[in-house]
Design a protein around this motif. Structure first.
Motif, mmCIF file in Angstrom:
data_model
loop_
_atom_site.group_PDB
_atom_site.id
_atom_site.type_symbol
_atom_site.label_atom_id
_atom_site.label_comp_id
_atom_site.label_asym_id
_atom_site.label_seq_id
_atom_site.Cartn_x
_atom_site.Cartn_y
_atom_site.Cartn_z
ATOM 1 N N CYS A 1 -43.736 50.300 -95.957
ATOM 2 C CA CYS A 1 -42.501 50.036 -96.702
ATOM 3 C C CYS A 1 -42.421 50.975 -97.908
ATOM 4 O O CYS A 1 -43.379 51.105 -98.669
ATOM 5 C CB CYS A 1 -42.490 48.586 -97.173
ATOM 6 S SG CYS A 1 -41.086 48.164 -98.218
ATOM 7 N N PHE A 2 -41.254 51.616 -98.091
ATOM 8 C CA PHE A 2 -41.113 52.580 -99.190
ATOM 9 C C PHE A 2 -40.192 52.111 -100.304
ATOM 10 O O PHE A 2 -39.856 52.901 -101.205
ATOM 11 C CB PHE A 2 -40.623 53.943 -98.651
ATOM 12 C CG PHE A 2 -39.331 53.904 -97.879
ATOM 13 C CD1 PHE A 2 -38.101 53.800 -98.511
ATOM 14 C CD2 PHE A 2 -39.346 53.997 -96.493
ATOM 15 C CE1 PHE A 2 -36.914 53.786 -97.794
ATOM 16 C CE2 PHE A 2 -38.162 53.994 -95.761
ATOM 17 C CZ PHE A 2 -36.940 53.883 -96.413
ATOM 18 N N SER A 3 -39.800 50.837 -100.317
ATOM 19 C CA SER A 3 -38.916 50.354 -101.387
ATOM 20 C C SER A 3 -39.730 50.000 -102.632
ATOM 21 O O SER A 3 -39.700 48.871 -103.119
ATOM 22 C CB SER A 3 -38.108 49.147 -100.910
ATOM 23 O OG SER A 3 -38.972 48.094 -100.503
ATOM 24 N N LYS A 4 -40.472 50.995 -103.117
ATOM 25 C CA LYS A 4 -41.363 50.813 -104.248
ATOM 26 C C LYS A 4 -41.139 51.930 -105.268
ATOM 27 O O LYS A 4 -40.532 52.959 -104.961
ATOM 28 C CB LYS A 4 -42.826 50.841 -103.786
ATOM 29 C CG LYS A 4 -43.139 49.954 -102.584
ATOM 30 C CD LYS A 4 -42.991 48.472 -102.873
ATOM 31 C CE LYS A 4 -43.297 47.644 -101.636
ATOM 32 N NZ LYS A 4 -43.132 46.201 -101.866
ATOM 33 N N GLY B 1 -46.717 46.519 -96.890
ATOM 34 C CA GLY B 1 -46.556 45.767 -95.654
ATOM 35 C C GLY B 1 -45.237 45.019 -95.639
ATOM 36 O O GLY B 1 -44.261 45.458 -95.042
ATOM 37 N N GLN B 2 -45.176 43.875 -96.311
ATOM 38 C CA GLN B 2 -43.953 43.071 -96.319
ATOM 39 C C GLN B 2 -42.829 43.830 -96.993
ATOM 40 O O GLN B 2 -43.030 44.510 -98.008
ATOM 41 C CB GLN B 2 -44.204 41.742 -97.026
ATOM 42 C CG GLN B 2 -43.088 40.726 -96.835
ATOM 43 C CD GLN B 2 -43.477 39.349 -97.347
ATOM 44 O OE1 GLN B 2 -44.472 39.184 -98.038
ATOM 45 N NE2 GLN B 2 -42.693 38.358 -96.997
ATOM 46 N N GLY B 3 -41.629 43.704 -96.446
ATOM 47 C CA GLY B 3 -40.498 44.497 -96.918
ATOM 48 C C GLY B 3 -39.782 43.879 -98.105
ATOM 49 O O GLY B 3 -38.844 43.103 -97.927
ATOM 50 N N PHE B 4 -40.234 44.224 -99.292
ATOM 51 C CA PHE B 4 -39.486 43.822 -100.489
ATOM 52 C C PHE B 4 -39.676 44.873 -101.567
ATOM 53 O O PHE B 4 -40.741 45.490 -101.654
ATOM 54 C CB PHE B 4 -39.932 42.447 -101.004
ATOM 55 C CG PHE B 4 -41.376 42.345 -101.386
ATOM 56 C CD1 PHE B 4 -41.804 42.698 -102.658
ATOM 57 C CD2 PHE B 4 -42.312 41.890 -100.482
ATOM 58 C CE1 PHE B 4 -43.140 42.608 -103.012
ATOM 59 C CE2 PHE B 4 -43.650 41.796 -100.825
ATOM 60 C CZ PHE B 4 -44.066 42.157 -102.092
#
Length: 395
Positions: free
Chosen positions: A372-375, A40-43
Motif C-alpha cells: 500500500c502506498f497511501s503513506k 499491508g492494510q489499505g489506509f
C-alpha cells in the motif's frame, strides 16, 4: 458455563465457525506487535482532509445526534445523486440512493436482500475476502472466475463457461483491489452484455472509483446499455476522502431494487452517524479540481514507491488505480512464495505486506505481494530502504 449445545450441534454458523481472522487484521496486528511499517492494510497514515473533518466536528456539536432517516439524510442522498451526475453522467434520483455504514455493509445488504437460497453469484478472483462468506451466509453459492496476472483479462469464453442456469448475480469490484487495475471499457461492455443476455443483476463494488491514475476515467457499469435497472452501484466516502474509519457508504439502484436494499439495510445497521453524513455531503460537492489534486497526490506516492522498489531490484507490476502495487517475486529473483515472503519481511525487514494468494478461494496466485502506498513520503522511503536491505540479504 453450558451453552445448551450438544456435541452433535456445535456452536456457531458453519460459515463463520472455522473462519480465520481476515488477512488484513492479521498483518496489521503483526505490524502493531513488531513495530513494522504497515504497507499491508489499505489506509492512509494522514488524518484526512481538514475541511471535511471540521465539517464533521461542527455537525457533531451543532446539529442533530439522534437517529437520521433510515435511508440516509436527504442532504447526502441528494449529494450522491448530484455527484454522480456531474462526474459520471448518471441520472440517479436521491430516492435511488441508500446510505450505509460503509461499503461492506452495502455489499452485505445487497446480498441479503437479493440472493435466494441456491442462487449462484459470479465473482472474479482475486477478490475482496468479504464476498464469499457474505454470499454463503445469504444462502447463495459463489461461481468463481479466476483471473491471472499480469493482464488480469476478462474473456468472453471464460464468462460463458462460468454461468449456469442457477447464476443470478455478478458481484464485481472495479477498480480492482488487489490488482491495482481499472477494468478496460471493452471488458465492462462485455460484462454488461453478459448480464443482459443471462438476466443477471450486477452488484458493483466501486469504492475505488475516484482513485484512478494516468488520466483514466472511471466507467460505472450502471451506465452501460441495459444496466440501468439491473445494477446496484456501491460507493465509499472512506476511500474518496481518505477517512477509512468513518464507514460511510451508499448503494444506488433503480426503485424496485432500492426498496429491497433498504429493507435489508434497516435490520443491519439501520442508519449511519448523521454528523459524518453531513460532512460527506459537503465533500461530494467539492469542485473537480479537488478530486484531481487528490488523485495527483496519490499518483505521486505510487510513483515514489514504484521507483524506489525498482531501484532496489524489485519487479513491480503496473498499477492504474487503488492504493496498491504488486511485486513479482520470481521476476525479482526471490525464491519463495508470497506468504513466506510476507512472514519474513515483517520480522526481518520490519515491513508488513499482504500475500495475493489471500484473495483467492482456490488455486491461488502465489508469486505476488501487495503493498500500500497511501503513506507519507518518509514512510515509503524507509520501507523501500528496509526492503532493499532485505533483498540484499538474500544474495
Amino acid at each position: 458455563m453450558s451453552t445448551g449445545m450438544s456435541e452433535r450441534d456445535p456452536l456457531g454458523h458453519p460459515v463463520y465457525r472455522n473462519m480465520p481472522t481476515t488477512i488484513f487484521e492479521k498483518m496489521s496486528g503483526r505490524a502493531r506487535e513488531t513495530g513494522a511499517i504497515n504497507l499491508g492494510q489499505g489506509f492512509p497514515d494522514a488524518q484526512g482532509p481538514e475541511e471535511i473533518l471540521r465539517a464533521a466536528a461542527d455537525a457533531l456539536l451543532t446539529r442533530s445526534n439522534q437517529y437520521p432517516p433510515m435511508a440516509g439524510l436527504a442532504e447526502l442522498r441528494e449529494a450522491v445523486a448530484a455527484h454522480y451526475a456531474r462526474h459520471q453522467g448518471l441520472d440517479l434520483s436521491p430516492q435511488e440512493v441508500i446510505v450505509t455504514s460503509g461499503a461492506t455493509e452495502a455489499i452485505a445488504a445487497s446480498l441479503l436482500a437479493l440472493v435466494r437460497p441456491g442462487d449462484e453469484v459470479l465473482v472474479l478472483a482475486p477478490l475482496y475476502d468479504a464476498y464469499l462468506p457474505l454470499i454463503e451466509r445469504a444462502g447463495g453459492a459463489a461461481r468463481v472466475l479466476r483471473l491471472t496476472p499480469p493482464e488480469w483479462r476478462i474473456g468472453r469464453q471464460a464468462l460463458a463457461a462460468a454461468v449456469t442456469p442457477k447464476t443470478r448475480f455478478l458481484l464485481m469490484n472495479n477498480p480492482v483491489n488487489p490488482t491495482g487495475i481499472a477494468l478496460r471499457e471493452e471488458e465492462l461492455a462485455l460484462l454488461a452484455e453478459f448480464c443482459v443476455e443471462n438476466d443477471l443483476i450486477a452488484i458493483c463494488d466501486e469504492v475505488w472509483e475516484h482513485i484512478a491514475y494516468d488520466g483514466i476515467a472511471h466507467k460505472p457499469l450502471i451506465g452501460f446499455p441495459g444496466m440501468r435497472d439491473r445494477t446496484v452501484k456501491i460507493g465509499s466516502a472512506g476511500k474518496i476522502f481518505s477517512v477509512t474509519g468513518w464507514k460511510v457508504g451508499w448503494m444506488c439502484a433503480a426503485p424496485p431494487l432500492a426498496t429491497l436494499l433498504a429493507r435489508a439495510h434497516q435490520f443491519i445497521t439501520f442508519t449511519t452517524p448523521p454528523h459524518l453524513q453531513w460532512a460527506v455531503a459537503e465533500g461530494l460537492a467539492k469542485p473537480e479540481s479537488w478530486f484531481d489534486a487528490m488523485r495527483a497526490a496519490y499518483q505521486a506516492s505510487r510513483d515514489r514507491l514504484v521507483a524506489g522498489l525498482r531501484g532496489a531490484g524489485y519487479v513491480v507490476n503496473s498499477s492504474t488505480a487503488t492504493w496498491f502495487v504488486t511485486v513479482d517475486l520470481p521476476a525479482s529473483g526471490i525464491d519463495m512464495d508470497d506468504v513466506a515472503f510476507c512472514e519474513r519481511i515483517i520480522d526481518e525487514a520490519g515491513v508488513a505486506a499482504i500475500p495475493i494468494s489471500a484473495f483467492y478461494p482456490a488455486e491461488p496466485v502465489t508469486h505476488l505481494v501487495r503493498l500500500c502506498f497511501s503513506k507519507a513520503d518518509e514512510i515509503l522511503d524507509e520501507a523501500v530502504a528496509r526492503l532493499a536491505a532485505f533483498r540484499t540479504s538474500l544474495t
